[in-house]
Enzyme design. Structure first.
Site, PDB file in Angstrom:
ATOM      1  N   SER A  32       0.857  -1.180   0.000  1.00  0.00           N
ATOM      2  CA  SER A  32       0.000   0.000   0.000  1.00  0.00           C
ATOM      3  C   SER A  32       0.893   1.230   0.000  1.00  0.00           C
ATOM      4  CB  SER A  32      -0.901   0.022   1.243  1.00  0.00           C
ATOM      5  OG  SER A  32      -1.615   1.242   1.323  1.00  0.00           O
TER       6      SER A  32
ATOM      7  N   TYR B 261      -1.706  -0.059  10.648  1.00  0.00           N
ATOM      8  CA  TYR B 261      -1.728  -0.476   9.249  1.00  0.00           C
ATOM      9  C   TYR B 261      -0.425  -0.150   8.510  1.00  0.00           C
ATOM     10  CZ  TYR B 261      -3.854  -1.057   4.576  1.00  0.00           C
ATOM     11  OH  TYR B 261      -4.162  -1.437   3.298  1.00  0.00           O
TER      12      TYR B 261
END
Length: 260
Positions: A151, A164
């Site tokens: 990501s 995250y």
């Protein structure tokens, strides 16, 4: 003139691709693109009805798909489930690590259980499954591909979303580690770092009257990405055209991560 030998080859004919978390969103878009490129695909998810629906949808389009109902985050059961899949469908030529969760909390708000859940599902499960898949690929003695969805959050961070980015940066490290570990066996490891895609998971953020427009305004393309727009990168990295690409993370974010 023999121009055909100079053209890129994006065919996945004869390959078997396991895409984790592929009943919706980016995982499903990747599975659909692989099937259209000639691969047999393995649809994975925790809920049998959703896996069966995705397999049936691909079958209606004339593609071959296998169901793999298994919670990738149940790491202790992963090896037995993977072995059963290999007996049924064969060992994969392509693994796409796509499964992940997001817990939007500050580190102060996050309980230890939150931290362990996210790190285990987003990072540890992919490390272990990659190990199993690489061993199966090596036994086949043919080129293999491991592709991991990281990501842009692996390089960027924001307040209120502490865990995250840690897991995603860990996945970026895994991409490189696997590339070095298995490259000599003909198995490449690469990553795709998506930006803001209009998936089911991001529906709330996209609909937010304050945060949604901020995301769009920061992106040079001025819009959210649609799930199918991940397909080109995923097919390329799995194809013969990427035979000498190893340890690379391809950013697919419309330029979001280069603006300030």
């Amino acid at each position: 003139m023999h121009t055909a030998r100079h053209l890129p080859d994006f065919s996945l004919q004869g390959k078997l691709a396991l895409v984790t978390g592929s009943t919706q969103g980016l995982g499903l878009a990747i599975a659909q693109a692989y099937a259209a490129s000639g691969a047999r695909v393995v649809i994975n998810g925790r809920r049998p009805e959703r896996v069966d629906a995705a397999v049936a949808s691909l079958a209606r389009d004339g593609y071959t798909a296998h169901a793999f109902v298994h919670d990738i985050g149940r790491i202790g059961e992963q090896e037995a489930a993977f072995d059963a899949l290999c007996r049924e469908a064969g060992p994969p030529d392509i693994l796409v690590n796509n499964v992940g969760i997001r817990i939007r909390k500050t580190l102060e708000e996050a309980a230890l259980a939150d931290i362990l859940d996210l790190i285990n599902i987003d990072l540890v499960a992919s490390v272990h499954l990659s190990k199993l898949a690489a061993a199966a690929m090596a036994r086949k003695g043919k080129p293999g591909r491991i592709i991991t969805l990281t990501s842009i959050a692996g390089e960027l961070a924001r307040p209120g979303d502490a865990i995250y980015p840690i897991a995603k940066q860990g996945l970026a490290g895994m991409v490189r580690a696997l590339a070095v570990e298995y490259g000599g066996q003909g198995i490449t490891s690469n990553g795709i770092a998506p930006g803001t895609f209009a998936t089911e998971t991001n529906a709330g953020l996209a609909a937010d009257p304050v945060k949604g427009p901020i995301v769009v305004g920061r992106n040079p393309l001025g819009r959210w990405a649609q799930p199918h727009e991940i397909a080109g990168a995923a097919v390329f990295l799995a194809s013969p055209s990427a035979s000498y690409v190893n340890g690379h993370i391809l950013v697919v974010d419309g330029g979001f991560s280069i603006t300030f």
